[in-house]
Design a protein around this motif. Structure first.
Motif, PDB file in Angstrom:
ATOM      1  N   ILE A  61       0.818   9.405   8.764  1.00  0.00           N
ATOM      2  CA  ILE A  61       0.467  10.569   8.343  1.00  0.00           C
ATOM      3  C   ILE A  61       0.335  10.858   9.731  1.00  0.00           C
ATOM      4  N   VAL A  62       0.084  11.876  10.461  1.00  0.00           N
ATOM      5  CA  VAL A  62      -0.163  12.841  11.318  1.00  0.00           C
ATOM      6  C   VAL A  62      -0.308  14.404  10.780  1.00  0.00           C
TER       7      VAL A  62
ATOM      8  N   ARG B 294       0.537  -1.167   0.165  1.00  0.00           N
ATOM      9  CA  ARG B 294       0.063   0.114  -0.186  1.00  0.00           C
ATOM     10  C   ARG B 294       1.198   0.672  -0.150  1.00  0.00           C
ATOM     11  N   ILE B 295       2.034   1.626   1.156  1.00  0.00           N
ATOM     12  CA  ILE B 295       3.141   2.319   1.102  1.00  0.00           C
ATOM     13  C   ILE B 295       3.109   2.351  -0.966  1.00  0.00           C
ATOM     14  N   ILE B 296       3.691   1.549  -1.610  1.00  0.00           N
ATOM     15  CA  ILE B 296       4.203   1.515  -2.978  1.00  0.00           C
ATOM     16  C   ILE B 296       2.806   2.156  -3.699  1.00  0.00           C
ATOM     17  N   TYR B 297       2.298   1.082  -3.415  1.00  0.00           N
ATOM     18  CA  TYR B 297       0.775   1.844  -4.204  1.00  0.00           C
ATOM     19  C   TYR B 297       0.470   3.741  -4.274  1.00  0.00           C
ATOM     20  N   ASN B 298       0.335   3.555  -3.215  1.00  0.00           N
ATOM     21  CA  ASN B 298       0.179   5.489  -2.771  1.00  0.00           C
ATOM     22  C   ASN B 298       1.359   5.814  -3.222  1.00  0.00           C
TER      23      ASN B 298
ATOM     24  N   PHE C 181       0.416   1.255   5.506  1.00  0.00           N
ATOM     25  CA  PHE C 181      -0.221   3.508   5.217  1.00  0.00           C
ATOM     26  C   PHE C 181      -1.196   3.636   5.864  1.00  0.00           C
ATOM     27  N   TYR C 182      -1.052   4.505   7.290  1.00  0.00           N
ATOM     28  CA  TYR C 182      -1.839   4.739   7.739  1.00  0.00           C
ATOM     29  C   TYR C 182      -1.667   6.582   7.947  1.00  0.00           C
TER      30      TYR C 182
ATOM     31  N   LEU D 166      -6.544   8.709   2.457  1.00  0.00           N
ATOM     32  CA  LEU D 166      -6.083   8.341   3.771  1.00  0.00           C
ATOM     33  C   LEU D 166      -6.937   7.585   4.528  1.00  0.00           C
ATOM     34  N   GLY D 167      -8.251   7.062   4.378  1.00  0.00           N
ATOM     35  CA  GLY D 167      -8.702   6.590   5.563  1.00  0.00           C
ATOM     36  C   GLY D 167      -8.630   5.420   6.448  1.00  0.00           C
TER      37      GLY D 167
END
Length: 744
Positions: free
Chosen positions: A710-711, A497-501, A520-521, A513-514
């Motif tokens: 991501i905060v 998901r990191i790579i995809y996003n 990926f958070y 993002l949700g």
């Protein structure tokens, strides 16, 4: 000046020294004041010795262990003048080779003329029985060195400059320091000394340099050129150079124009109309661009191993490695086999590492000696882990050392490996190529043997180099060089998901993002205080506790240094949580920061001559570089030193060098380039569009190996994706390369 910060003045005679650090001049001494009061004074007093007189300006402080002390900021020092005080001065060991017995012999012979004899008529010392000609000369040189640093310090302090600046001047320029300083006061605003241009300019004006003098205007021009190089530019448009310089020192445009013309005639600046601009270059950057354009154009047209059976070689590689190369990977290998140069670019998961491994194996089959290198220590270490072959930083590969050339505006590093002493290799594979500035690229190419191959690998969509130029991007856009662009995503793991996003972000699309899945958070926090609390909890509790990720594998990133969610403020909060003060931890305040034993810190500028040692391997060397991260293992407030372990390389800094270190639990996205972390916490909040760009977000996300959290505010994330703004760099390498390749 606030009354509580107003400097006080005391005067007296040194009774004895309690402690002194020979490296940085820091000294603790007992001073007998003119009113016969015995005081403890601390400050920068190199070679302080009993018998000398001082007038000290500073403030009273309370040391946690040693009690009340007078901390000196400026000092006027007077050598002893009477025979009795001169004897005390020499007997205290202030001059190498002179102890109590020798001091007695010398003072008995020369009385109150002793110090003058030691400095100006040292041959007379050999007339004393027991003092040879060699020993007399040793005494003279030791005292001469003292006199030089004393004179320099008093001179600079009289202009309101810190004694530390004088120590640095003398360290680098020795007995010539005063001569250099008087000849060019602006030398003190170079990086190695550390004064600001404003301080140098104020000193120059007080020394009598006229406001409209050529020397002053020239210094301002080079200051502006250096600032632009620091911001990534290889040249400055002439019109901008005139305007900015005139504003910096408040002179007429015509005066700056005249000075630029003269500098061009003298060869101190290079001028060329290129890239539709009237370009002014520093000579070294002009040479870098032209040299690289020639070499790259030559390499692009050179074919190698035309008779090699590439298909057979690739079949052997596939069989040995148990994989089937994709079409673009196979193309990369074919080009690597038959070309002297190849550039490979692609985003995360597109197989760049597979290509590096395969090319390395291919070159081994061809009998080529291959060197692996990367611009940062972390990138080199990761390259070693991924290939199983030792990789080194470019600086280490080339043998970087500090240049003594005081006239160089930038690139004050030289390399032992160069055109006169080439690298011993048949090929070099360079990873993280997008990070390499033009000066470092020039140094690497100059050290390549004429027939050696060069493979450059990187992600062109990441942020450009910190230094001048954008070499990798220029090569890819030139239409001259052999290039392979990897686009197919191969890495199908739990963190896909990191790579995809990341690829979605790079295409300008909004990730969901949700979803909060597969590494990926997003934790939505609209208030800075809430975001800080969340970051601290993630770092100290949730990631280590729930996911078993140690703090050493976690990195907080932010687009900026300042602000509530900038790295400075985040580090302050994380220090409170991760490394609070304790009676078992020494600490030192420097400016607004407190450095404490156990802190994670980063080197923020190249220091080519600081020594380090690896106590496990016994290896030692010199050089700690911009971006190196380490841990504070010792702070010695008496010696005024801080010891940092940079992944096994232990270096000792004087307190005067603390400006080279920053806390590093949180670092900027720019500083994270070339690194990969198991978990990344990205702090996002509204701010300048110059920092909140798609490239910054993409680079931050691609630093995460398993988890990105991501905060912050979703809307700011979307704004970053929409913002493709890039500060265009003034560089003409691509145009020069096109000319060399016949495209113009």
């Amino acid at each position: 000046m606030d009354q509580e910060n107003e400097l006080l003045e005391i005067s007296g005679t040194v009774e004895n020294t309690i402690f002194k650090n020979e490296e940085n001049g820091y000294t603790v001494l007992r001073l007998k004041s003119d009113s016969d009061e015995m005081l403890t004074v601390v400050g920068c007093f190199p070679y302080a010795a009993p018998g000398e007189s001082m007038i000290v300006s500073g403030q009273w402080t309370n040391h946690s262990v040693h009690g009340r002390q007078f901390k000196a900021e400026f000092t006027q020092r007077l050598l002893p003048t009477t025979a009795e005080s001169i004897y005390r001065f020499l007997a205290g060991g202030s001059v190498k080779g002179v102890g109590p017995a020798t001091a007695s012999l010398i003072v008995s012979r020369f009385g109150d003329k002793t110090l003058d004899v030691m400095l100006n008529s040292w041959q007379q010392l050999a007339e004393i029985r027991g003092i040879s000609q060699a020993k007399a000369q040793q005494i003279h040189k030791s005292f001469q060195s003292q006199a030089g640093i004393r004179m320099l310090m008093e001179f600079m302090c009289s202009y309101g400059l810190s004694p530390i600046l004088a120590m640095r001047m003398y360290k680098y320029y020795g007995d010539q320091a005063m001569s250099y300083l008087r000849g060019n006061p602006y030398i003190i605003c170079k990086d190695i000394i550390g004064a600001s241009f404003a301080e140098a300019d104020a000193m120059a004006l007080q020394l009598g340099i006229a406001e409209h003098s050529k020397d002053r205007i020239e210094a301002a021009i080079f200051y502006v050129m250096g600032q632009n190089a620091d911001n990534g530019h290889c040249f400055v448009p002439r019109e901008k150079l005139v305007e900015v310089t005139a504003n910096v020192i408040d002179v007429e445009y015509e005066s700056v124009e005249d000075c630029i013309n003269e500098l061009i005639l003298l060869g101190k600046l290079e001028f060329e109309y290129i890239a539709d601009r009237n370009a002014c270059y520093l000579p070294e950057l002009y040479e870098d661009e032209n040299y690289l354009a020639r070499r790259f154009a030559d390499m692009s047209g050179r074919r190698m191993n035309d008779r090699a059976d590439v298909d057979r070689l690739l079949s052997v590689l596939e069989r040995n490695q148990g994989i089937k190369y994709a079409d673009m990977q196979r193309k990369a290998l074919e080009l690597a086999a038959k070309n002297q140069f190849l550039a490979i670019t692609g985003g995360p998961g597109t197989g760049k590492t597979t290509c590096i491994r395969a090319i390395l194996a291919l070159y081994e089959q061809l009998g080529l000696k291959t060197l692996l290198t990367a611009p940062t220590g972390r990138a080199a270490k990761r390259m070693t882990e991924l290939t199983g072959k030792e990789a080194s930083t470019i600086h280490r590969l080339l043998g970087a050392k500090f240049s003594e050339d005081v006239n160089r505006v930038i690139n004050r590093v030289i390399f032992t490996k160069n055109e006169s002493e080439l690298l011993d290799c048949d090929a070099v594979i360079l990873d993280e190529s997008s990070m390499v500035d033009i000066g470092l690229m020039d140094a690497l190419v100059r050290a390549l043997p004429p027939q050696a191959r060069l493979v450059m690998v990187g992600d062109v969509d990441q942020l450009p180099p910190v230094g001048p130029g954008n070499v990798f991007s220029a090569l890819l856009r030139s239409e001259v060089m052999p290039v392979v662009r990897l686009t197919e995503i191969f890495r199908q793991t739990e963190n896909s998901r990191i790579i995809y996003n990341a690829h979605m972000i790079n295409r300008g699309e909004y990730p969901r993002l949700g979803e909060n899945q597969d590494g990926f958070y997003r934790l939505r926090r609209l208030q800075a205080d809430s975001a800080l609390d969340t970051i601290a909890q993630l770092f100290s509790v949730r990631l280590p506790g729930k996911l078993n990720i140690s703090p050493e594998e976690i990195q907080v990133l932010s687009p900026r240094r300042k602000g509530e969610l900038g790295t400075v403020n985040i580090n302050r909060r994380l220090q409170e949580v991760l490394n609070p003060a304790g009676i078992d931890k020494s600490e030192k305040q420097f400016g607004d920061a407190i450095f404490r034993e156990g802190d994670r810190v980063m080197q923020i500028r190249n220091n080519y001559d600081i020594m380090w040692k690896n106590y496990q391997s016994g290896e030692s060397g010199a050089g700690i570089y911009n971006g190196d991260i380490g841990r504070v293992v010792n702070i010695n407030n008496e010696a005024e030193t801080i010891t940092v372990d940079f992944d096994g390389r232990v270096a000792v800094f004087g307190f005067e060098s603390l400006g080279e270190l920053e806390h590093a639990w949180a670092i900027t996205v720019h500083k994270s380039q070339g690194s990969e972390y198991r978990a990344v916490i990205l702090a996002i909040s509204s701010g300048s569009p110059l920092l909140l760009t798609r490239g910054v977000l993409y680079t931050a996300v691609t630093r995460a190996k398993e988890y990105i959290i991501i905060v912050g505010d979703d809307q700011v994330v979307y704004q970053m994706i929409d913002n493709v703004q890039q500060s265009k760099r003034c560089t003409a390498l691509g145009i020069r390369l096109g000319r060399q390749g016949g495209l113009e």
